[in-house]
Design a protein around this motif. Structure first.
Motif, short mmCIF file in Angstrom:
data_model
loop_
_atom_site.label_atom_id
_atom_site.label_comp_id
_atom_site.label_asym_id
_atom_site.label_seq_id
_atom_site.Cartn_x
_atom_site.Cartn_y
_atom_site.Cartn_z
N LYS B 301 -10.19 2.23 0.93
CA LYS B 301 -11.12 2.50 2.00
C LYS B 301 -11.99 1.59 2.48
O LYS B 301 -12.92 1.14 1.57
CB LYS B 301 -12.00 3.88 1.61
CG LYS B 301 -11.10 5.05 1.23
CD LYS B 301 -12.27 6.06 1.09
CE LYS B 301 -11.54 7.40 0.95
NZ LYS B 301 -12.36 8.67 0.80
N ASN B 302 -11.84 0.91 3.58
CA ASN B 302 -12.69 -0.20 3.89
C ASN B 302 -13.03 -1.26 2.91
O ASN B 302 -14.34 -1.47 2.77
CB ASN B 302 -13.80 0.35 4.76
CG ASN B 302 -13.19 1.09 5.88
OD1 ASN B 302 -13.12 2.13 5.91
ND2 ASN B 302 -12.84 0.33 7.15
N GLY B 303 -12.11 -1.79 2.17
CA GLY B 303 -12.41 -2.72 1.26
C GLY B 303 -12.77 -2.11 -0.27
O GLY B 303 -12.60 -2.95 -1.11
N ALA B 304 -12.99 -0.80 -0.33
CA ALA B 304 -13.29 -0.47 -1.62
C ALA B 304 -11.96 0.19 -2.06
O ALA B 304 -11.15 0.76 -1.40
CB ALA B 304 -14.10 0.67 -1.77
#
Ligand SMILES: Cc1cc2nc3c(=O)[nH]c(=O)nc-3n(C[C@H](O)[C@H](O)[C@H](O)COP(=O)(O)OP(=O)(O)OC[C@H]3O[C@@H](n4cnc5c(N)ncnc54)[C@H](O)[C@@H]3O)c2cc1C
Ligand code: SF4
Ligand code: SF4
Lengths: 456, 424
Positions: B301-304
């Protein structure tokens, strides 16, 4: 691949260092937008169009496929092509983004096209421009109103004034302005001893839970405008729930997330606010905090729109450390177990008709509340379907969009009425406004129910 | 902590949905995670099991009878005739608006191009259009919806020798709808019976449409429209039109974007909800931990990267379009687990020089053991707790065989059921 991570030492907030996550920088020094790579992967299946709630009711709106990839191609190939004004009719619900099987960055394309349209083609003296600007800068109006909340509540919904607002500014008089709280969340937070008060309460909670007193559990709350000025009860619930799980909360300096500004093409306004938000969050993320939002549009802005649109120092790091509040707890805590042992009584012992906001859907959170609460004793929850609520932030406040906004919302109103509960639930403050407007129901936030169930 | 379940299904297309449903019905605690929407919205909404043999013989009358003669590596051979039947029974149970389950034989349905297509299951809305029915047909095209040229389709059907008379007309949709309106716009108007302006008067859309078609009707027993007759209340729209026209009404399946595909997707998600399974969409699975046994996968999720753990996993990420199989200039590969995808070393062998030739890429996908577990180049199982289903599988060519939906349902069913049995 190896067993290097064990389930306990994995840090889900660890930045994704292994992946090359490269948001396209659409504002390089020149005004030369280049999203060709995205446009080229469109194979014209029109899946995005079937997801667009505006195209469903507005026959003049050409839909996401045209607004995005097709318009970009036109721009590349025709020197004098200007952005089509229909881009102002897109509500920025971002449903198309979630739809495309080919991963075309549709909402990023729409946001940049809209920004270009507003800065280069829209008259800065037009009523529309100023109306949009006022709506987009809700925070400023809310700040003024919060100084005199009771007066503002009366004045803002005063009939003749509303008639005048509709006639002169195009702000629909069909809707009631949301009430301003007599005490903002931040004011309340100060009375609770702010960060040091929270540190103490979290420490007590960890002790009670049998966790190490010095456990590294800390979050920075991005409350957004709405839970500060209008629904501080949501912010309070967020604080109490997190402290219950032993988290220390801080509430850093912050501005509007920028969501209403993206939707109105006011990208330089949005950028100014984003810079403040990113700068205060970066410091905290550096010190081991994760950023938590209770509004799904706010978390969406920090996670996706900022890195897509702006090249701000530290933003990738902040994006990777931003979470929606309940999502965060589900990742780190056994909320399910705790809820299974809990029950609710009183005010929130209700059947809820739950609506998932579009911006929760994009984050994969549209089912979260239903899955969490379906086994909770004393309360019930029912998903009222996957339609858009229709208000999309400022969209439904515009006089010329009001009817369409209600037409989009119609399906949700109907599902709510068929649902067993007479109380609504959603994470998004504007969806809540629309749900209340269309059905007359009271609307609560999942955090409030979580608080009622598990905080003693 | 990770988000935990007994069975984790990756991919939300027909295969993933069927897999999750069969696992949930077998009593497992199931979660489905999917990145984007499935290719169902591109498909006609007809559920094909097998229309032609891989050699192009057909249309086949009985798809089940043809299965034992398929190549050994074909997914239908892996799950077996009984497996396909059981899977179709599950489908019939969760998609009550589908017809065709009363017989093994393929039904013949007219398509928007005017061809006749063999298919195993079809939406109730299409059933009055069966080519085996001998009532005369009026096909109604809508000006602006260029995908369906009713006159042309009617001429094709006559030429194909259908046992009835068929005529095509094109009408203007009543009101001021833009010539290129979206299919969802027609569907919504008809669903809500919204008002349209006809000669300065506001009329409910269903009545106005029926009135327009009435003047064209010359005693035909049934009328076919492009598949835009409602979304939430398709049955209500058809019933209203039938009553006002005094003739049976059916939808002709259309190319993408397909409302019947969309309705089917909605029905399957609703069934999944009812079966108590969890699901979420919007973020891709990008990585995993484990060696020979998958411990957990990571959703980005968006980089995580967020961990999801389960005992058993089902890979149902689709083919080249759904992004379950990817290719670059050097190789063809499965991006999440890097499962082996058999392909020639020289990429000039991936396709045929003839446009309609025998293209190897059409059959690209992972190959599995009898239990649908992906195998490496040496024929060894890659992960003991991973099964693959749907278009990510190799060994079949859905476009040529008309077997896409059937393979997804059959393999999804088998993978989901076994995963549930294996889960603690
Ligand atoms: C243009 C087109 C037309 C077709 N027409 C027909 C037809 O008329 N009749 C017919 O029977 N069949 C047709 N098919 C084929 C049919 O759609 C497929 O055979 C079948 O539906 C495939 O289902 P699936 O579940 O295997 O894959 P898909 O439907 O492709 O679904 C794959 C899912 O996995 C998800 N996914 C991919 N990667 C990840 C990841 N990393 N993490 C999480 N999720 C992921 C995708 O987002 C998608 O939701 C057509 C296919 C296409 C592309
Ligand atoms: S869904 Fe994606 S590929 Fe399909 S038309 Fe829209 S942008 Fe293009
Ligand atoms: S963001 Fe929403 S309104 Fe705008 S084009 Fe996409 S789906 Fe339509």
């Amino acid at each position: 691949m190896s067993d290097a991570h064990s389930p306990t030492d994995f840090d889900p907030a660890e930045p994704n260092t292994g992946e090359d996550f490269e948001p396209v920088d659409v504002f390089p020094d020149s005004t030369d937008f280049d999203l060709r790579p995205g446009a080229d992967s469109c194979y014209k299946c029109s899946t995005c169009d079937t997801n667009c709630p505006v195209a469903e009711v507005d026959e003049d709106f050409p839909g996401p496929k045209f607004q995005g990839p097709e318009q970009w191609r036109l721009k590349q190939n025709e020197d004098d092509y200007t952005v089509d004004d229909s881009v102002m009719d897109c509500s920025n619900c971002m449903r198309c983004d979630n739809a495309c099987p080919s991963g075309v960055p549709l909402s990023q394309m729409h946001n940049t096209a809209r920004g270009e349209y507003v800065s280069e083609q829209m008259s800065k003296t037009s009523v529309e421009y100023w109306r949009n600007r006022i709506l987009a800068n809700y925070r400023t109006s809310a700040w003024f109103a919060s100084k005199v909340p009771r007066l503002a509540n009366v004045a803002m919904n005063f009939g003749p004034a509303r008639w005048l607002m509709e006639k002169t500014m195009g702000i629909t008089s069909e809707r009631e302005f949301p009430a301003f709280a007599t005490e903002t969340f931040r004011e309340w937070w100060e009375t609770q001893g702010a960060a040091s008060g929270s540190r103490e309460r979290a420490r007590q909670a960890r002790k009670r839970r049998g966790e190490p007193a010095d456990a590294d559990k800390k979050v920075a709350y991005f409350h957004g405008c709405y839970s500060n000025y209008n629904t501080p009860e949501v912010g309070k619930a967020m604080v109490r729930v997190f402290e219950h799980f032993g988290y220390e909360v801080v509430v850093p300096e912050q501005k509007c997330s920028g969501t209403p500004m993206f939707a109105n093409g006011m990208l330089s306004d949005a950028r100014r606010h984003a810079e403040v938000n990113v700068s205060s969050m970066t410091d905290l993320v550096d010190r081991g905090y994760d950023a938590i939002a209770s509004c799904t549009s706010c978390s969406m802005a920090l996670r996706q729109e900022y890195p897509e649109l702006f090249d701000i120092e530290g933003i990738d790091d902040v994006a990777a450390h931003t979470f929606e509040s309940v999502e965060y707890l589900r990742i780190h805590e056994d909320v399910r177990d705790e809820l299974a042992a809990a029950d609710v009584e009183g005010d929130l012992a209700e059947e809820f008709a739950y609506h998932a906001p579009c911006h929760a859907r994009n984050q994969g959170l549209d089912r979260q509340a239903v899955e969490l609460f379906r086994d909770l004793d004393g309360a019930g929850i029912e998903d009222v379907g996957d339609s858009c609520s229709g208000i999309s932030g400022t969209y439904g406040w515009k006089a010329e969009k009001y009817e369409k906004s209600m037409e989009i919302g119609d399906e949700m109103f109907e599902h709510m009425e068929h649902a067993e509960g007479r109380t609504g639930m959603t994470e998004c403050p504007t969806c809540a406004m629309q749900m209340e407007h269309g059905t007359g129901y009271d609307i609560r936030h999942p955090l409030e129910l979580l608080e009622a169930a598990i905080v003693e | 902590m990770a988000i935990e379940s007994e069975v984790l299904v990756v991919g939300g297309g027909l295969a993933g949905l069927t897999g999750a449903l069969s696992a949930a019905r077998a009593g497992a605690d199931v979660r489905l995670v999917s990145y984007k929407q499935s290719t169902l919205r591109n498909a006609s909404g007809l559920v094909d099991v097998l229309g032609y043999t891989p050699d192009g013989d057909g249309p086949l009358v009985d798809p089940y009878a043809a299965i034992p003669d398929l190549p050994e590596r074909h997914p239908y051979r892996t799950v077996g005739v009984d497996g396909v039947r059981e899977a179709m029974a599950l489908f019939d149970d969760v998609a009550p608006d589908y017809r065709g389950g009363h017989t093994d034989a393929n039904a013949l349905l007219p398509t928007h191009g005017g061809t006749i297509k063999p298919t195993a299951r079809y939406p109730a809305g299409a059933s009055a259009g069966l080519a085996s029915d001998d009532r005369d047909v009026l096909l109604v095209g809508i000006a602006g919806m260029v995908d369906f040229d009713a006159t042309h389709a009617a001429a094709h059907l006559e030429a194909a020798g259908v046992p009835f008379d068929v005529r095509g007309v094109t009408i203007e949709f009543p009101g001021t709808l833009d010539a290129k309106a979206k299919v969802t716009r027609y569907a919504k108007l008809l669903d809500t019976n919204g008002k349209v302006a006809v000669r300065g008067r506001e009329r409910p859309a269903r009545d106005a449409l029926a009135e327009r078609v009435n003047t064209e009707l010359a005693g035909e027993g049934r009328v076919g429209f492009p598949a835009v007759l409602g979304d939430d209340d398709a049955a209500g729209v058809r019933a209203a039109l039938r009553e006002r026209l005094g003739a049976d009404v059916f939808e002709v399946p259309m190319g993408p974007p397909s409302l019947p595909g969309l309705r089917l997707e909605d029905a399957l998600f609703a069934a999944l909800d009812e079966a108590g399974a969890s699901f979420e969409t919007g973020n891709p699975v990008v990585d995993y931990d484990g060696d020979g046994h998958i411990e957990r996968v990571y959703v980005e999720k968006n980089g995580a990267k967020i961990p999801y753990s389960a005992d058993q996993y089902v890979l149902a990420t689709g083919g080249l379009v759904g992004k379950g199989v990817e290719s670059d200039r050097e190789a063809v590969y499965e991006p999440i687990f890097d499962c082996h995808v058999p392909h020639a070393a020289d990429r000039y062998d991936w396709f045929d020089t003839e446009a309609f030739g025998d293209h190897a890429f059409a059959r690209f996908g992972v190959s599995t053991d009898d239990d649908l577990r992906p195998e490496d180049a040496g024929g060894n199982v890659e992960f003991e707790n991973l099964r693959a289903a749907g278009a990510v599988l190799g060994g079949y060519d859905f476009a040529a065989e008309k077997s896409g939906s059937g393979v997804s349902i059959a393999t999804g069913y088998a993978a989901g059921r076994t995963a549930a049995q294996e889960a603690r």
